[in-house]
Scaffold this motif. Structure first.
Motif, PDB file in Angstrom:
ATOM      1  N   ASP A   1      38.519  30.308  32.841  1.00 57.37           N
ATOM      2  CA  ASP A   1      38.606  30.687  31.513  1.00 57.37           C
ATOM      3  C   ASP A   1      39.715  29.852  30.773  1.00 57.37           C
ATOM      4  O   ASP A   1      40.920  30.192  30.872  1.00 57.37           O
ATOM      5  N   CYS A   2      39.186  28.927  30.344  1.00 55.63           N
ATOM      6  CA  CYS A   2      40.362  27.800  29.735  1.00 55.63           C
ATOM      7  C   CYS A   2      40.103  27.733  28.162  1.00 55.63           C
ATOM      8  O   CYS A   2      39.060  27.669  27.574  1.00 55.63           O
ATOM      9  N   VAL A   3      41.396  27.472  27.546  1.00 57.09           N
ATOM     10  CA  VAL A   3      41.529  27.359  26.123  1.00 57.09           C
ATOM     11  C   VAL A   3      42.487  26.002  25.929  1.00 57.09           C
ATOM     12  O   VAL A   3      43.113  25.562  26.751  1.00 57.09           O
ATOM     13  N   GLU A   4      41.980  25.285  24.891  1.00 55.69           N
ATOM     14  CA  GLU A   4      42.903  24.179  24.690  1.00 55.69           C
ATOM     15  C   GLU A   4      43.320  24.432  23.029  1.00 55.69           C
ATOM     16  O   GLU A   4      42.806  24.876  22.226  1.00 55.69           O
TER      17      GLU A   4
ATOM     18  N   GLY B   1      50.658  21.804  10.522  1.00 53.23           N
ATOM     19  CA  GLY B   1      51.636  22.695  11.494  1.00 53.23           C
ATOM     20  C   GLY B   1      51.045  23.736  11.758  1.00 53.23           C
ATOM     21  O   GLY B   1      51.444  24.596  12.832  1.00 53.23           O
ATOM     22  N   GLY B   2      49.804  23.925  11.458  1.00 56.02           N
ATOM     23  CA  GLY B   2      48.868  24.877  12.144  1.00 56.02           C
ATOM     24  C   GLY B   2      48.640  24.706  13.564  1.00 56.02           C
ATOM     25  O   GLY B   2      48.972  23.497  14.026  1.00 56.02           O
ATOM     26  N   ARG B   3      47.545  25.546  14.197  1.00 55.39           N
ATOM     27  CA  ARG B   3      46.929  25.064  15.270  1.00 55.39           C
ATOM     28  C   ARG B   3      45.494  25.126  15.466  1.00 55.39           C
ATOM     29  O   ARG B   3      45.080  26.039  14.534  1.00 55.39           O
ATOM     30  N   ALA B   4      44.562  24.427  16.381  1.00 51.44           N
ATOM     31  CA  ALA B   4      43.180  24.846  16.510  1.00 51.44           C
ATOM     32  C   ALA B   4      43.126  25.325  17.747  1.00 51.44           C
ATOM     33  O   ALA B   4      43.691  24.636  18.754  1.00 51.44           O
ATOM     34  N   VAL B   5      42.314  26.038  18.053  1.00 53.07           N
ATOM     35  CA  VAL B   5      41.968  26.579  19.390  1.00 53.07           C
ATOM     36  C   VAL B   5      40.432  26.303  19.831  1.00 53.07           C
ATOM     37  O   VAL B   5      39.698  26.563  18.831  1.00 53.07           O
TER      38      VAL B   5
ATOM     39  N   ALA C   1      33.401  24.197  26.342  1.00 54.99           N
ATOM     40  CA  ALA C   1      32.565  23.816  25.305  1.00 54.99           C
ATOM     41  C   ALA C   1      33.167  23.219  23.930  1.00 54.99           C
ATOM     42  O   ALA C   1      33.480  23.638  22.879  1.00 54.99           O
ATOM     43  N   PRO C   2      33.676  21.926  24.212  1.00 53.97           N
ATOM     44  CA  PRO C   2      34.696  21.225  23.304  1.00 53.97           C
ATOM     45  C   PRO C   2      34.049  20.842  22.099  1.00 53.97           C
ATOM     46  O   PRO C   2      34.334  20.683  20.950  1.00 53.97           O
ATOM     47  N   GLU C   3      32.545  20.928  22.116  1.00 49.46           N
ATOM     48  CA  GLU C   3      31.774  20.626  20.858  1.00 49.46           C
ATOM     49  C   GLU C   3      31.340  21.962  20.082  1.00 49.46           C
ATOM     50  O   GLU C   3      30.693  21.822  19.150  1.00 49.46           O
ATOM     51  N   GLY C   4      31.804  22.981  20.748  1.00 49.31           N
ATOM     52  CA  GLY C   4      31.600  24.386  20.205  1.00 49.31           C
ATOM     53  C   GLY C   4      32.571  24.879  18.921  1.00 49.31           C
ATOM     54  O   GLY C   4      33.281  23.857  18.625  1.00 49.31           O
ATOM     55  N   PRO C   5      32.559  25.822  18.831  1.00 48.19           N
ATOM     56  CA  PRO C   5      33.508  26.408  17.168  1.00 48.19           C
ATOM     57  C   PRO C   5      34.978  26.013  17.644  1.00 48.19           C
ATOM     58  O   PRO C   5      35.318  26.150  18.742  1.00 48.19           O
ATOM     59  N   VAL C   6      35.589  26.012  16.586  1.00 47.65           N
ATOM     60  CA  VAL C   6      37.142  26.070  16.816  1.00 47.65           C
ATOM     61  C   VAL C   6      37.672  26.999  15.534  1.00 47.65           C
ATOM     62  O   VAL C   6      37.361  26.977  14.635  1.00 47.65           O
TER      63      VAL C   6
END
Length: 65
Positions: A20-23, A30-34, A39-44
């Motif tokens: 179960d990995c998140v990036e 200054g915000g963040r994307a997760v 599934a790197p092509e999936g939703p962010v």
């Protein structure tokens, strides 16, 4: 925004929960994307800087345990 150009890094806890990995990537404002590393092509998910701070404060305080 083209999220493929962001500098993604894996959570330090990745691999400890059976894959179960998140990036996370820092956004220009200054915000963040997760995203899900499997599934790197999936939703962010995108967080403003203040939302990210509130989230990390909550994690450290055990609010989501």
């Amino acid at each position: 925004m083209d999220v493929s150009r962001l500098s993604w890094r894996k959570s330090s806890f990745s691999g400890t929960n059976g894959g179960d990995c998140v990036e996370v990537a820092e956004l220009p404002d200054g915000g963040r994307a997760v995203r899900d590393s499997k599934a790197p092509e999936g939703p962010v998910l995108r967080f403003t800087q203040s939302e990210w701070v509130a989230f990390t404060v909550g994690v450290r305080a055990g609010e989501f345990d």
